[in-house]
Scaffold this motif. Structure first.
Motif, PDB file in Angstrom:
ATOM      1  N   GLU A 169       0.842  -1.201   0.000  1.00  0.00           N
ATOM      2  CA  GLU A 169       0.000   0.000   0.000  1.00  0.00           C
ATOM      3  C   GLU A 169       0.872   1.245   0.000  1.00  0.00           C
ATOM      4  O   GLU A 169       1.887   1.298   0.701  1.00  0.00           O
ATOM      5  CB  GLU A 169      -0.931   0.022   1.212  1.00  0.00           C
ATOM      6  N   PHE A 170       0.451   2.265  -0.786  1.00  0.00           N
ATOM      7  CA  PHE A 170       1.211   3.507  -0.922  1.00  0.00           C
ATOM      8  C   PHE A 170       0.238   4.674  -1.080  1.00  0.00           C
ATOM      9  O   PHE A 170      -0.785   4.552  -1.758  1.00  0.00           O
ATOM     10  CB  PHE A 170       2.120   3.461  -2.154  1.00  0.00           C
ATOM     11  N   TRP A 171       0.603   5.837  -0.488  1.00  0.00           N
ATOM     12  CA  TRP A 171      -0.158   7.072  -0.645  1.00  0.00           C
ATOM     13  C   TRP A 171       0.749   8.143  -1.249  1.00  0.00           C
ATOM     14  O   TRP A 171       1.858   8.365  -0.764  1.00  0.00           O
ATOM     15  CB  TRP A 171      -0.688   7.557   0.703  1.00  0.00           C
ATOM     16  N   PHE A 172       0.246   8.832  -2.277  1.00  0.00           N
ATOM     17  CA  PHE A 172       1.021   9.864  -2.961  1.00  0.00           C
ATOM     18  C   PHE A 172       0.219  11.164  -3.076  1.00  0.00           C
ATOM     19  O   PHE A 172      -0.363  11.457  -4.116  1.00  0.00           O
ATOM     20  CB  PHE A 172       1.417   9.403  -4.360  1.00  0.00           C
ATOM     21  N   PRO A 173       0.152  11.992  -2.031  1.00  0.00           N
ATOM     22  CA  PRO A 173      -0.428  13.331  -2.192  1.00  0.00           C
ATOM     23  C   PRO A 173       0.554  14.214  -2.942  1.00  0.00           C
ATOM     24  O   PRO A 173       1.757  14.213  -2.633  1.00  0.00           O
ATOM     25  CB  PRO A 173      -0.621  13.801  -0.751  1.00  0.00           C
ATOM     26  N   GLY A 174       0.072  14.967  -3.947  1.00  0.00           N
ATOM     27  CA  GLY A 174       0.951  15.840  -4.707  1.00  0.00           C
ATOM     28  C   GLY A 174       1.027  15.526  -6.181  1.00  0.00           C
ATOM     29  O   GLY A 174       1.685  16.237  -6.936  1.00  0.00           O
ATOM     30  N   ILE A 291       0.170  19.678   0.193  1.00  0.00           N
ATOM     31  CA  ILE A 291      -0.958  18.863  -0.265  1.00  0.00           C
ATOM     32  C   ILE A 291      -1.214  17.802   0.786  1.00  0.00           C
ATOM     33  O   ILE A 291      -0.285  17.101   1.215  1.00  0.00           O
ATOM     34  CB  ILE A 291      -0.667  18.198  -1.632  1.00  0.00           C
ATOM     35  N   ALA A 292      -2.468  17.688   1.252  1.00  0.00           N
ATOM     36  CA  ALA A 292      -2.795  16.761   2.331  1.00  0.00           C
ATOM     37  C   ALA A 292      -4.086  16.020   2.024  1.00  0.00           C
ATOM     38  O   ALA A 292      -4.957  16.502   1.282  1.00  0.00           O
ATOM     39  CB  ALA A 292      -2.914  17.500   3.660  1.00  0.00           C
ATOM     40  N   PHE A 293      -4.211  14.833   2.617  1.00  0.00           N
ATOM     41  CA  PHE A 293      -5.388  13.983   2.388  1.00  0.00           C
ATOM     42  C   PHE A 293      -5.609  13.121   3.618  1.00  0.00           C
ATOM     43  O   PHE A 293      -4.652  12.640   4.223  1.00  0.00           O
ATOM     44  CB  PHE A 293      -5.161  13.090   1.167  1.00  0.00           C
ATOM     45  N   THR A 294      -6.866  12.961   4.001  1.00  0.00           N
ATOM     46  CA  THR A 294      -7.191  12.056   5.092  1.00  0.00           C
ATOM     47  C   THR A 294      -8.060  10.919   4.563  1.00  0.00           C
ATOM     48  O   THR A 294      -9.118  11.156   3.974  1.00  0.00           O
ATOM     49  CB  THR A 294      -7.898  12.772   6.259  1.00  0.00           C
ATOM     50  N   PRO A 295      -7.606   9.671   4.717  1.00  0.00           N
ATOM     51  CA  PRO A 295      -8.359   8.549   4.160  1.00  0.00           C
ATOM     52  C   PRO A 295      -9.511   8.068   5.040  1.00  0.00           C
ATOM     53  O   PRO A 295     -10.299   7.214   4.626  1.00  0.00           O
ATOM     54  CB  PRO A 295      -7.285   7.453   4.052  1.00  0.00           C
ATOM     55  N   GLY A 296      -9.609   8.577   6.250  1.00  0.00           N
ATOM     56  CA  GLY A 296     -10.647   8.104   7.157  1.00  0.00           C
ATOM     57  C   GLY A 296     -12.000   8.764   6.923  1.00  0.00           C
ATOM     58  O   GLY A 296     -12.217   9.484   5.940  1.00  0.00           O
ATOM     59  N   ASP A 297     -12.910   8.540   7.870  1.00  0.00           N
ATOM     60  CA  ASP A 297     -14.281   9.064   7.759  1.00  0.00           C
ATOM     61  C   ASP A 297     -14.447  10.435   8.393  1.00  0.00           C
ATOM     62  O   ASP A 297     -15.507  11.058   8.277  1.00  0.00           O
ATOM     63  CB  ASP A 297     -15.268   8.087   8.417  1.00  0.00           C
ATOM     64  N   ALA A 298     -13.423  10.924   9.077  1.00  0.00           N
ATOM     65  CA  ALA A 298     -13.533  12.200   9.778  1.00  0.00           C
ATOM     66  C   ALA A 298     -12.647  13.256   9.126  1.00  0.00           C
ATOM     67  O   ALA A 298     -11.597  12.945   8.554  1.00  0.00           O
ATOM     68  CB  ALA A 298     -13.130  12.034  11.246  1.00  0.00           C
ATOM     69  N   SER A 329      -6.707  18.356  -0.141  1.00  0.00           N
ATOM     70  CA  SER A 329      -6.623  19.790   0.151  1.00  0.00           C
ATOM     71  C   SER A 329      -5.218  20.283  -0.162  1.00  0.00           C
ATOM     72  O   SER A 329      -4.243  19.554   0.010  1.00  0.00           O
ATOM     73  CB  SER A 329      -6.951  20.063   1.626  1.00  0.00           C
ATOM     74  N   ALA A 330      -5.127  21.524  -0.615  1.00  0.00           N
ATOM     75  CA  ALA A 330      -3.831  22.109  -0.951  1.00  0.00           C
ATOM     76  C   ALA A 330      -3.773  23.535  -0.435  1.00  0.00           C
ATOM     77  O   ALA A 330      -4.792  24.239  -0.384  1.00  0.00           O
ATOM     78  CB  ALA A 330      -3.588  22.082  -2.451  1.00  0.00           C
ATOM     79  N   LEU A 331      -2.566  23.959  -0.044  1.00  0.00           N
ATOM     80  CA  LEU A 331      -2.366  25.296   0.486  1.00  0.00           C
ATOM     81  C   LEU A 331      -1.030  25.815  -0.007  1.00  0.00           C
ATOM     82  O   LEU A 331       0.007  25.185   0.196  1.00  0.00           O
ATOM     83  CB  LEU A 331      -2.379  25.255   2.017  1.00  0.00           C
ATOM     84  N   ASP A 332      -1.044  26.981  -0.680  1.00  0.00           N
ATOM     85  CA  ASP A 332       0.184  27.598  -1.158  1.00  0.00           C
ATOM     86  C   ASP A 332       0.785  28.448  -0.037  1.00  0.00           C
ATOM     87  O   ASP A 332       0.157  29.399   0.437  1.00  0.00           O
ATOM     88  CB  ASP A 332      -0.085  28.448  -2.393  1.00  0.00           C
ATOM     89  N   LEU A 333       2.017  28.106   0.350  1.00  0.00           N
ATOM     90  CA  LEU A 333       2.685  28.783   1.458  1.00  0.00           C
ATOM     91  C   LEU A 333       3.686  29.832   0.985  1.00  0.00           C
ATOM     92  O   LEU A 333       4.309  30.500   1.805  1.00  0.00           O
ATOM     93  CB  LEU A 333       3.401  27.751   2.327  1.00  0.00           C
ATOM     94  N   GLY A 334       3.857  29.978  -0.330  1.00  0.00           N
ATOM     95  CA  GLY A 334       4.790  30.970  -0.862  1.00  0.00           C
ATOM     96  C   GLY A 334       6.225  30.649  -0.481  1.00  0.00           C
ATOM     97  O   GLY A 334       6.617  29.491  -0.339  1.00  0.00           O
TER      98      GLY A 334
END
Length: 501
Positions: A169-174, A291-298, A329-334
């Protein structure tokens, strides 16, 4: 003596061989055996998989292998890195597909001894995925980096990735399917049976419906690059890719290439967790995107802090990030580092919700921009190694997010000659420090950096390798999690009662 009794004795002997020895424990006063901690012993075998480096005809790829010297290993052993199609059934050299062994291609590299890097290289668009195997004294902490230079075209710049062990199993945000991006997920199967893999995409509105990514078969001893834009006709700037294996195992990495601002490999994020550390943002970064992601229900609410040389600070205007369940979700931090070394520390604002995350980092301006990725990673732990370092362009960042720590950094001998050098550094709590990297005396070729915590709290580390070509600031960043060079081996107790059953 009955055959079943003989079998049981043989089984007991085999268990003793696997665990090192079988110990007969003396019960304590209560009559219970005295428990003893499991021994930490060097691993005896390591496998690493490297994805096919590039589809560019002008790509130049180097491979650097390094095994730290580890106490307690046997004197024997070997390691080699060769084309995936040339890997044999037992992980040794030669092919199992009916080819004459004499016609088998030479390994890309064969290390001669631990403590000294070994290098190899390939060029062009036909360079294959590689499978490596190391055993004996070469196995504990074996690290291989693949570094590719592409002078022009999509993804031009410096691309680097650590070759990794297979998993399920692998997660790739971005990742992205933007019109200017060409992203592939590379799946490499080291085993003798096919692997069956599912690829799921999650965008800003949730899961992207597609059946194309279901049940992808990766043949034995082969690698399959899957173009993300073929899995969906939706074009999304920020995606999270989830790779799950139904049967077998694979190594996975995302190659993210941009038409205008270069590209790099996106390694998998650390397993979903409530608190994440993303170390080693270059101090001259001109743009940083989280870039962030939550795989759960909350849903997850994250506090964003930057571990700078002076301590933990909260970026003005970007104090928190709300991550909706199942949505990217993504957020530009400059230019969040403002000319100083930095690492991002994400913690829950309230309740802890497991999250995966990565940073896309940009250096340079205008048509001289280049990008790299920093996934959330685990701590250095006992030891971690960066295999491919040069006399110029190497930066090592060390972060102690919760408590002060002391670390030892060792520069190995060079691949072509040189004397190892060791330095010790103190990292204050809540800070990131670009340490004064030791360089081997009389360095020839490339060298390895090994980081070992000595005391204090957990530390995280990342190495940036930079090389400017034709005015473009090419760079790549690799995190340094624990190399898992040792494994806990429990002591076995003799239980002669099993022979009476």
């Amino acid at each position: 003596m009955k055959r079943t009794t003989l079998s049981l004795i043989a089984g007991t002997a085999a268990l003793a061989a696997v665990t090192g020895f079988a110990a007969l424990e003396t019960p304590d006063a209560s009559g219970a055996p005295t428990a003893r901690a499991a021994a930490q012993l060097p691993v005896e075998r390591t496998r690493l998989l490297c994805p096919a480096p590039s589809s560019s005809d002008i790509a130049e790829t180097s491979y650097t292998s390094f095994t730290p010297v580890t106490k307690g290993t046997a004197s024997g052993g070997k390691a080699e890195l060769r084309s995936a199609t040339e890997e044999s059934a037992d992980g040794t050299s030669g092919s199992t597909k009916g080819k004459d062994k004499a016609k088998t291609a030479k390994p890309v590299l064969i290390p001669k001894q631990p403590g000294t890097p070994a290098t190899g290289d390939t060029s062009g668009a036909d360079s294959p995925a590689l499978i490596g195997a190391a055993d004996g004294r070469f196995a504990p902490g074996w690290t291989v980096q693949e570094t590719t230079e592409v002078a022009a075209g999509t993804g031009r710049g410096l691309q680097g990735v650590n070759c990794t062990a297979p998993d399920t199993e692998f997660w790739f945000p971005g990742a992205s399917t933007d019109a200017e991006r060409t992203d592939y997920v590379h799946l490499t199967n080291p085993d003798d049976a096919p692997a069956v893999v599912d690829i799921e995409l999650y965008g800003k509105d949730g899961a992207i419906k597609s059946t194309v990514g279901e049940g992808i078969t990766v043949q034995p001893h082969s690698s399959e690059p899957v173009l993300l834009s073929t899995l969906s006709d939706q074009r999304q700037t920020n995606l999270t890719v989830h790779v799950s294996v139904r049967s077998g195992r694979v190594a996975a990495a995302v190659q993210a290439l941009d038409d205008k601002i270069g590209g790099d490999w996106l390694a998998a994020s650390a397993d979903p967790a409530g608190t994440l550390v993303l170390p080693g943002i270059p101090k001259d970064a001109t743009a940083v995107r989280l870039i962030a992601f939550t795989p759960g229900d909350a849903d997850a609410d994250l506090k964003i802090r930057l571990a700078s040389p002076g301590g933990l600070i909260t970026p003005a205007g970007n104090e928190t990030l709300h991550v909706k369940s199942g949505m990217t979700s993504a957020l530009d931090l400059g230019d969040v580092t403002r000319g100083e070394a930095g690492s991002l520390v994400l913690t829950p604002t309230d309740r802890s919700v497991p999250v995966v995350a990565a940073l896309r980092v940009t250096r340079g301006k205008g048509d001289k921009q280049e990008t790299a990725f920093i996934p959330a990673t685990g701590p250095v732990g006992t030891r971690a190694t960066s295999a491919d370092n040069r006399g110029k362009g190497t930066t090592l960042s060390v972060t102690a997010p919760t408590a002060a720590a002391r670390v030892k950094v060792t520069a190995s001998a060079g691949s072509g000659g040189g004397t190892p050098v060791t330095k010790t550094f103190s990292i204050k709590a809540g800070t990131t420090q670009d340490v004064d990297v030791p360089v081997p005396a009389g360095l020839k070729g490339t060298y390895a950096l090994t980081v070992e915590p000595l005391s204090g709290g957990p530390v995280y580390a990342a190495r940036t390798l930079a090389a400017t070509a034709e005015g473009v600031p090419g760079f790549t960043v690799q995190t340094l999690p624990d190399d898992r060079g040792t494994v806990a081996v429990p002591e076995a107790d003799q239980d002669l009662s099993v022979l009476q059953k």
